[in-house]
Design an enzyme around this catalytic site. Structure first.
Site, PDB file in Angstrom:
ATOM      1  N   CYS A  64       0.790  -1.233   0.000  1.00  9.75           N
ATOM      2  CA  CYS A  64       0.000   0.000   0.000  1.00  9.75           C
ATOM      3  C   CYS A  64       0.827   1.291   0.000  1.00  9.75           C
ATOM      4  O   CYS A  64       0.705   2.107  -0.915  1.00  9.75           O
ATOM      5  CB  CYS A  64      -0.986  -0.006   1.164  1.00  9.75           C
ATOM      6  SG  CYS A  64      -0.373  -0.731   2.683  1.00  9.75           S
ATOM      7  N   HIS A 112      -2.357   6.692   3.781  1.00  7.28           N
ATOM      8  CA  HIS A 112      -1.244   5.800   4.128  1.00  7.28           C
ATOM      9  C   HIS A 112       0.108   6.234   3.550  1.00  7.28           C
ATOM     10  O   HIS A 112       0.926   5.407   3.158  1.00  7.28           O
ATOM     11  CB  HIS A 112      -1.550   4.356   3.723  1.00  7.28           C
ATOM     12  CG  HIS A 112      -0.927   3.358   4.668  1.00  7.28           C
ATOM     13  ND1 HIS A 112      -1.169   2.008   4.611  1.00  7.28           N
ATOM     14  CD2 HIS A 112      -0.066   3.538   5.708  1.00  7.28           C
ATOM     15  CE1 HIS A 112      -0.479   1.393   5.557  1.00  7.28           C
ATOM     16  NE2 HIS A 112       0.200   2.300   6.237  1.00  7.28           N
TER      17      HIS A 112
END
Length: 247
Positions: A84, A146
């Site tokens: 991610c 993120h």
């Protein structure tokens, strides 16, 4: 019978909302250059062959298939990382994520230090969003961030510092954000309004409408909306449900 995928249908609905409410091309200033509206949907853990337009015989994704039919379908490509945080850094900067010391998922300060990683993407990194802003676009980021801010990292730059006019973060990130549990660490980090919703229902319609309004008030201004999401799991109906009755 193939199983319809409902979550991307919601995203496609946002795409339709954007296309219906932004000023029509013929109403724009003819002296301004033609700029397409851009909607970028980024989903964790979604495989190349998961949508039906790429050959999945078990799961139907008609809205995604329509995007492929009416747009550009890439059959040969590379990604910088299957994880991610670095994949988001690569998409955001157009550079190898290791250049910014983000080669795995961002975690707590201690775990980042153990792996020789930064705690967040530096605000001075080049970003596509800034370039689009400079070209006259209204820009927005709605969904998982993120790239810094979360766990015990409370000093990361806000998403707006990377070139986004409107932001609403889900999961990892600072600024205005939508969470599912008051016990989530980022709920107590400050730096923005925090709203709580049931898991799987993280609404981005209101900030999306704000972006559309911002683009619509400036004649000839186009929009770039980024919708990075968490994992979408496609379960064929033939497999049924696990013994606990939950997917």
């Amino acid at each position: 019978m193939p199983l319809p995928l409902r979550f991307p249908s919601f995203l496609a609905g946002i795409a339709c909302l954007v296309s219906l409410t932004l000023p029509a091309a013929e109403n724009r200033d003819p002296s301004s250059p033609s700029r397409p509206n851009i909607i970028f949907i980024f989903i964790d853990d979604m495989g190349f062959a998961d949508p039906s337009c790429f050959g999945n015989p078990l799961v139907r994704t008609p809205r995604i298939d329509r995007l492929a039919d009416e747009g550009l379908k890439l059959m040969n490509f590379y990604v910088n990382s299957p994880i991610c945080s670095p994949s988001r850094v690569a998409v955001t900067t157009g550079q190898y994520p290791s250049r910014w010391k983000i080669h795995s998922y961002l975690n707590s300060r201690a775990n980042n230090a153990k792996r020789g990683m930064a705690d967040y993407l530096e605000a001075g990194a080049p970003t596509t969003a800034r370039k689009l802003q400079a070209a006259g676009y209204a820009t927005a980021h709605f969904g998982k961030w993120h790239m810094g801010g979360g766990r015990d990292v409370d000093d990361a730059p806000l998403p707006t510092e990377y070139g986004f006019d409107e932001t609403c973060v889900a999961f990892e990130g600072l600024g205005d954000r939508i969470l599912t549990d008051p016990k989530e660490p980022s709920a107590h980090l400050g730096h923005g309004r925090v709203s709580f919703v049931n898991r799987g229902k993280r609404p981005v319609v209101i900030p999306t409408l704000r972006l559309i309004s911002s683009a619509g008030t400036a004649t000839g201004r186009s929009m770039c909306g980024c919708f990075p999401m968490m994992s979408t799991i496609l379960i064929p109906p033939s497999r049924g449900l696990p013994p606990n009755g939950k997917r």
